[in-house]
Design an enzyme around this catalytic site. Structure first.
Site, PDB file in Angstrom:
ATOM      1  N   GLU A 143      72.916  34.194  -6.577  1.00  0.00           N
ATOM      2  CA  GLU A 143      73.104  32.994  -7.392  1.00  0.00           C
ATOM      3  C   GLU A 143      72.260  33.099  -8.650  1.00  0.00           C
ATOM      4  OE1 GLU A 143      71.336  29.606  -5.095  1.00  0.00           O
ATOM      5  OE2 GLU A 143      69.897  29.977  -6.696  1.00  0.00           O
TER       6      GLU A 143
ATOM      7  N   LYS B 226      60.695  26.489   8.985  1.00  0.00           N
ATOM      8  CA  LYS B 226      60.927  25.467   9.997  1.00  0.00           C
ATOM      9  C   LYS B 226      62.385  25.404  10.476  1.00  0.00           C
ATOM     10  CE  LYS B 226      60.890  21.006   8.995  1.00  0.00           C
ATOM     11  NZ  LYS B 226      60.383  19.715   8.490  1.00  0.00           N
TER      12      LYS B 226
ATOM     13  N   THR C 170      70.039  18.062   2.969  1.00  0.00           N
ATOM     14  CA  THR C 170      70.202  19.517   3.137  1.00  0.00           C
ATOM     15  C   THR C 170      70.013  19.929   4.602  1.00  0.00           C
ATOM     16  OG1 THR C 170      67.847  19.930   2.720  1.00  0.00           O
ATOM     17  CG2 THR C 170      69.327  20.032   0.812  1.00  0.00           C
TER      18      THR C 170
ATOM     19  N   CYS D 111      73.393  30.856  -0.840  1.00  0.00           N
ATOM     20  CA  CYS D 111      72.597  31.859  -0.142  1.00  0.00           C
ATOM     21  C   CYS D 111      73.413  32.789   0.749  1.00  0.00           C
ATOM     22  CB  CYS D 111      71.520  31.177   0.693  1.00  0.00           C
ATOM     23  SG  CYS D 111      70.297  30.363  -0.335  1.00  0.00           S
TER      24      CYS D 111
ATOM     25  N   SER E 230      59.158  27.717  -1.924  1.00  0.00           N
ATOM     26  CA  SER E 230      59.976  28.663  -1.133  1.00  0.00           C
ATOM     27  C   SER E 230      60.833  29.606  -1.963  1.00  0.00           C
ATOM     28  CB  SER E 230      60.884  27.872  -0.182  1.00  0.00           C
ATOM     29  OG  SER E 230      61.738  27.011  -0.923  1.00  0.00           O
TER      30      SER E 230
ATOM     31  N   HIS F 223      69.629  32.133   8.663  1.00  0.00           N
ATOM     32  CA  HIS F 223      69.247  31.862   7.274  1.00  0.00           C
ATOM     33  C   HIS F 223      67.947  31.071   7.301  1.00  0.00           C
ATOM     34  CE1 HIS F 223      69.210  30.817   3.129  1.00  0.00           C
ATOM     35  NE2 HIS F 223      69.296  29.519   3.393  1.00  0.00           N
TER      36      HIS F 223
ATOM     37  N   ARG G 297      63.801  25.840  14.322  1.00  0.00           N
ATOM     38  CA  ARG G 297      64.386  24.713  15.049  1.00  0.00           C
ATOM     39  C   ARG G 297      65.835  25.003  15.479  1.00  0.00           C
ATOM     40  NH1 ARG G 297      64.820  19.149  12.040  1.00  0.00           N
ATOM     41  NH2 ARG G 297      62.569  19.310  11.914  1.00  0.00           N
TER      42      ARG G 297
ATOM     43  N   ARG H 249      66.755  15.305   2.118  1.00  0.00           N
ATOM     44  CA  ARG H 249      66.940  15.440   3.567  1.00  0.00           C
ATOM     45  C   ARG H 249      68.405  15.690   3.947  1.00  0.00           C
ATOM     46  NH1 ARG H 249      63.019  14.753   6.848  1.00  0.00           N
ATOM     47  NH2 ARG H 249      64.342  14.033   8.539  1.00  0.00           N
TER      48      ARG H 249
END
Lengths: 348, 134, 385
Positions: free
Chosen positions: A80, A238, A200, A112, A153, A233, A242, A198
Site C-alpha cells: 500500500e 494483541k 477496526t 495489508c 505500529s 495478520h 487474541r 475500535r
C-alpha cells in the site's frame, strides 16, 4: 498443487522504541506496551522504499535456491506504499533482480493482504501450467500520522515467496473471504491513512480472520491441534494473540510467527514475514496455517505442509528473520521524523 | 528538467553492478567500458557484460559532512572506495552503520537503494550502495 | 624554434567579489595585462580564455567571445577560443597559447582565465566542482571532489606513506605567503592545529584542507616579438609547457594515492626546458586540497618531499620556496583562473617585484596546474636565462 520453492525477508535495521514515541505525545509507554503488545518497530532508512525492500527480500529468496532465474515467469508485488502512484514496482524489480524480460508482472493493492493476494495469483498460474515459477512479494513502508495510535505500529519490511512445483512446503489449500468493511483507508494523494478506531477490531479484523480460519479448517477437516504453527495478520501484538486464543490455538503454535511486538506491523508483509520466520525453523512434516487480513476488508488463508525437500533448502545463504530482528540500529524520535519525511525540508 | 534517458540507460549497471569483461585479456571493468584500456583495438567487439558478485571490502573511505544537496538527509554520510571481490574498485556510499564501524578492510555487500530523485514529482533513481557484513 | 616571452601580466583580487560580474573580472585582468605589456589591442593576434564551469556558475558559454567583446576588441575580429580542462583550464590555455606562438603562426597572444563562483550558493558550487569527477559513477553516487581527496589521504596514511601533519602543513604555508600578497582571498595566518581541528568537510579533511570558493581573473600577454618587450635585457621566458593525463576517476587507477600524470608532465616540462629539478628556484603547485599538494610534491620532488614537510623548507625565504603566491588555498581558487595566476606570480617574482614575499634572485619557476585529482596535469617552466 504448487509449493514454496524459496522465501526471503528484509527488515530495515533502523528501529524505534515505544518509549521514544510515547514521550513525545505524553503517553505512558507501559500502557502502549501492554495494550498493543508492541515494544519497538522498524523504520526504513531515508534511502529505502518498497522497491528497495522488495529487492532485498527477493534477493534473499533467490540466494536460498539454485533455481535458474530465467525460469521465473511472474513477479507480483503487493503493497500500500508503492514508490510511484503510477509506474510499477514490479517492472523495476525485473531489472534489479536480473529476471527474464518474458515475465508477467504487476503491482497489487489490498491494504495489508496485497502480498498474499499476489501469492494466490502466482499459485494459480503455477497450478494452471501458465508459468513454472513465480515470485510474490509483500512489502510496505507504512506511515502512521504523528500522534495517532498507528504511529507505534506502522513499520517497514518485506517478504518474497518464490512459488513453483516441487518446493519444500506444499500448499494444501488457499481461500479468501471478502466483505465491504471500511475499517481503514487512505484516500488518493493523502500521506497518512485513516481508521475507524475500535471499528477496526470486531467487525473487521476478528470477523475476517476468524471466519477465514474456520472456513479453512472446515474445508480441510482439521482442528487447531493439527497445525504445528499458526500465523495471523498482526497489526499489533494483541489482535493475533487474541484471535489465536479464540480459535483454540496455543501460544507455542503462534509465538514463532509473531514479529509485530519487535518490528511493528509491516502491513503487506505482516503475515508472510511471520511465515518467513516459521520457515526459518520448520522441519519436514510441519503443518502451517497462515491467515492474512487486509482492511477494506478480507482475509487470505493458506494451509501448508513442509516436506522432505526442506533438507536441501539452503536457508543459511540468507539472513533469517530473527537474525535481522536482532540486528537493530536504535534511533530517537528526531531521527525517525527526519527519516520518515515528517519534517519540512527545502526542495525535498 | 528530467534526465530520464540518461539515468535509464545505466539502470542494469546501477541496479546489479553489471560491468564489462574484456575477453581478450580477461579483465573485468566497472564502470562498464566500450574499449579495454589495456587491449584497446584488440578488445573491440570483445567486451562482454558481466554481473559482479556484490561483495567486497573497504579500500578507503571518508565521512562526508559537507556533501551534496541530494544527500543532505544522510549527512554525515560515508563514501568509500570498495575493492570488489571481482576486481574493480567502486566509489559508493556505505549505509546503515555508524561511521565508527567503517574501517579499511571491512567487508561489505551491495544493496539496492534510492540514490537520488528528481524532486517530489520526478523519477526515483535507484542504485547500489553497500552495507557492512555482520 | 623561437622563444616565447611573457610581456605583461594582470590579475584581479581573488575572493568573494560581490560587485563584480564574470565579464568585469575578465576585462579587468585582461586590460591590466595589456597595459603592463605596453601594447595595444591591434597588437594582439588571438585571445585564449580559460574557464572551468561558466555554463553552470553563470549560465554562460562562449566565454572567450564574451571576454573579447567586453574588453572592447570584438571590432578587430580577433580569434577568441575557450580552453576547458577542469581546474587545469588556466594551465592548459597557457600551454595552447604558448604552442601557438612557438609554432610561428601567432606572434602575440592574450591568455586569460576567469571564474565567477560566488553567484551560486556554496552547496551548488560543491556540486559544480564535482563536475570534474565522473558524473555517472562518482558524483551520482554522492561523491564530492573533497570526498575523493579525503579517500586518497586516508589510503596514503594507511599505507604508511604519510601522517596527518605531512599534508596539514600545506595550508599553513599557503596562508603565510598569502598574508603578504595584496590580491589574496585570505590574509590570516594559521597553525597546523587549526587545520587538523577545524570543521570536517570529508574526514580526515577539514575546511582548512580545502581551497576556498573564489572569484577572480588573471591574464598574461605572451609574444615571440622581443621588440615589444619593455625590459629586453631581462626577458621572462616560457621555457616549456607540457601536459599529461590519467584516468578520469581515481577508482580506475592502478594506484589511488599517486598522480602519475603529474610526474609525467613535470618530468617532460623540465626536460624540454633543459633543466633538472635542482635548477628550479620555486614551485607553484595546485593545492586545491592539502593532500593533493603532498602527492604532487611526491611526484615532482620524489622521496624528499615527505621529509621536507617536517621542516621549514617551503617558505619563501627557505631552500625550496613553495606556493609563494599564497597558493590556491589562501590566495584563492577561482577554478579556471588558477593556472594563470600561478604564471602571474612566477612573472612577478622573476621581475623581483613580489615585495615582502619575494624569493631571493629566482631564475626558474616550475608551475603545476591540475584538473580534478591528478586527472589533467599541466607543468610549465617560466624563467630567465
Amino acid at each position: 498443487m504448487s509449493s514454496i520453492v524459496s522465501y526471503g525477508s528484509y527488515i530495515p535495521r533502523f528501529r524505534i522504541r515505544v518509549e521514544e514515541i510515547a514521550k513525545e505525545w505524553g503517553e505512558n509507554p507501559e500502557n502502549i506496551k501492554s495494550g498493543l503488545f508492541i515494544h519497538s518497530k522498524s523504520v526504513p532508512g531515508p534511502d529505502e522504499d518498497v522497491l528497495t525492500i522488495s529487492a532485498e527480500a527477493a534477493k534473499n529468496a533467490l540466494r536460498r535456491t539454485d533455481l535458474d532465474k530465467s525460469k521465473i515467469g511472474a513477479i507480483y508485488v503487493g503493497s500500500e506504499s508503492h514508490p510511484y502512484a503510477v509506474k510499477p514496482t514490479s517492472s523495476i524489480l525485473v531489472e534489479a533482480l536480473g529476471l527474464s524480460y518474458d515475465i508477467h508482472s504487476a503491482d497489487y493493492e489490498f491494504a495489508c493482504k496485497a502480498g498474499t493476494a499476489a501469492m494466490q495469483n502466482v499459485m494459480a498460474m503455477v497450478d494452471s501450467g501458465q508459468i513454472e515459477n513465480g515470485m510474490a512479494i509483500g512489502a510496505d513502508t507504512s506511515q502512521g500520522a504523528p500522534g495517532d495510535a498507528l504511529e507505534y505500529s506502522a513499520s517497514a519490511g518485506g517478504t518474497a515467496i518464490l512459488i513453483g512445483k516441487n518446493g519444500f512446503a506444499d500448499f494444501n489449500a488457499t481461500l479468501s473471504f471478502t466483505t465491504d468493511t471500511p475499517d481503514f483507508w487512505r484516500r488518493e494523494g493523502e500521506k497518512y491513512p485513516s481508521h475507524g478506531g475500535r471499528f477496526t477490531g470486531e467487525p473487521a479484523y476478528f470477523k475476517h480472520v476468524l471466519t477465514g480460519a474456520k472456513k479453512m479448517m472446515e474445508k480441510m477437516g482439521t482442528k487447531p491441534e493439527d497445525y504445528d504453527y499458526a500465523i495471523f495478520h498482526q497489526p499489533n501484538g494483541k489482535f493475533p494473540t487474541r484471535a489465536a486464543k479464540m480459535l483454540g490455538f496455543k501460544d507455542e503454535q503462534v509465538k514463532d510467527g509473531l514479529l509485530t511486538p519487535f518490528i511493528g506491523n509491516t502491513y503487506s508483509s505482516s503475515m508472510i514475514i511471520g511465515l518467513s520466520a516459521v520457515l526459518d525453523k520448520a522441519e519436514s512434516g510441519d503443518r502451517i496455517l497462515g491467515v492474512a487480513f487486509g482492511s477494506g476488508a478480507g482475509s487470505d488463508v493458506f494451509d501448508m505442509t513442509v516436506n522432505d525437500r526442506v533438507k536441501s533448502l539452503k536457508r543459511e545463504r540468507a539472513k533469517g528473520v530473527m537474525e535481522q530482528v536482532n540486528n537493530p540500529i536504535w534511533i530517537d524520535y528526531a531521527t525517525y521524523v527526519k527519516y520518515r519525511g515528517k519534517i519540512i525540508m527545502r526542495g525535498a | 528538467m528530467s534526465e530520464v534517458p540518461r539515468f535509464w540507460r545505466e539502470s542494469r549497471h546501477r541496479y546489479r553492478l553489471v560491468g564489462t569483461r574484456c575477453t581478450n585479456c580477461d579483465t573485468l571493468y566497472f564502470p562498464p567500458r566500450v574499449i579495454c584500456p589495456t587491449c584497446r583495438r584488440e578488445s573491440v567487439g570483445k567486451m562482454k557484460e558481466e554481473e559482479m558478485s556484490g561483495v567486497g571490502e573497504i579500500y578507503s573511505f571518508t565521512v562526508v559532512h559537507d556533501g551534496l544537496e541530494q544527500f543532505k538527509m544522510q549527512i554525515p554520510y560515508v563514501m568509500a572506495l570498495v575493492k570488489m571481490k571481482d576486481g574493480p574498485l567502486v566509489t559508493a556510499q556505505i549505509v546503515d552503520c555508524s561511521p565508527e564501524e567503517v574501517k579499511i578492510g571491512t567487508k561489505v555487500t551491495a544493496t539496492l537503494r534510492k540514490v537520488r530523485s528528481e524532486g517530489k514529482e520526478g523519477i526515483i533513481q535507484y542504485g547500489y550502495k553497500f552495507t557492512i557484513c555482520p | 624554434m623561437r622563444d616565447v616571452y611573457i610581456l605583461g601580466v594582470g590579475t584581479t583580487k581573488f575572493g568573494e567579489l560581490w560587485d563584480l560580474s564574470l565579464r568585469e573580472l575578465a576585462s579587468e585582468a585582461g586590460l591590466k595585462a595589456i597595459m603592463d605589456a605596453g601594447i595595444y589591442a591591434e597588437d594582439v593576434d588571438a585571445l585564449y580564455g580559460a574557464n572551468t564551469s561558466g555554463g553552470q556558475f553563470v549560465d554562460q558559454e562562449q566565454i572567450a567571445a564574451l571576454i573579447a567583446d567586453y574588453s572592447g576588441i570584438s571590432d578587430l575580429n580577433i580569434p577568441s577560443i575557450r580552453v576547458e580542462a577542469g581546474s587545469a583550464s588556466g594551465g592548459a590555455a597557457l600551454m595552447q597559447a604558448y604552442l601557438a606562438v612557438k609554432s610561428g603562426q601567432l606572434n602575440t597572444v592574450v591568455v586569460g582565465g576567469v571564474e565567477k563562483m560566488t553567484d551560486v550558493p556554496s552547496e551548488v558550487a560543491t556540486e559544480i566542482i564535482g563536475g570534474s569527477l565522473d558524473a555517472e559513477w562518482e558524483t551520482f553516487f554522492g561523491a564530492t571532489e573533497c570526498s575523493i581527496a579525503a579517500m586518497i589521504a586516508r589510503r596514503h596514511e594507511f599505507e604508511g606513506k604519510a601522517k596527518r601533519e605531512n599534508y596539514a602543513v600545506f595550508p599553513v604555508i599557503s596562508h603565510k605567503h598569502a598574508s603578504m600578497n595584496d590580491t589574496s582571498h585570505f590574509k590570516n595566518i594559521i597553525k597546523i592545529e587549526d587545520v587538523i581541528n577545524a570543521s570536517p568537510v570529508a574526514e580526515p579533511l577539514t575546511v582548512f584542507d580545502n581551497a576556498p570558493i573564489s572569484d577572480g581573473a588573471s591574464a598574461l600577454v605572451i609574444s615571440a616579438d622581443l621588440k615589444k618587450i619593455n625590459n629586453a635585457s631581462h626577458p621572462i621566458k616560457i621555457k616549456s609547457s607540457s601536459a599529461a593525463n590519467d584516468f578520469l576517476s581515481v577508482h580506475d587507477r592502478k594506484s589511488v594515492d599517486s598522480f602519475r600524470a603529474v610526474k609525467k608532465s613535470s618530468d617532460s616540462a623540465l626536460s624540454l626546458a633543459g633543466l633538472d629539478i635542482g635548477k628550479i628556484d620555486a614551485l607553484e603547485i595546485h593545492d586545491s586540497y592539502s593532500i593533493a599538494a603532498l602527492i604532487q610534491l611526491e611526484e615532482i620532488l620524489g622521496k624528499d618531499a615527505i621529509k621536507m614537510t617536517e621542516g621549514n623548507d617551503f617558505y619563501f625565504n627557505s631552500s625550496r620556496p613553495l606556493n609563494v603566491s599564497g597558493g590556491l588555498k589562501a590566495h584563492g581558487n577561482p577554478l579556471g583562473t588558477s593556472g594563470l595566476y600561478q604564471a602571474v606570480e612566477a612573472t612577478v617574482q622573476l621581475r623581483g617585484k613580489a615585495g615582502q614575499r619575494q624569493v631571493k634572485d629566482p631564475r626558474n619557476f616550475l608551475i603545476h596546474n591540475m584538473g580534478g585529482l591528478g586527472t589533467t596535469s599541466v607543468s610549465t617552466v617560466i624563467g630567465v636565462d
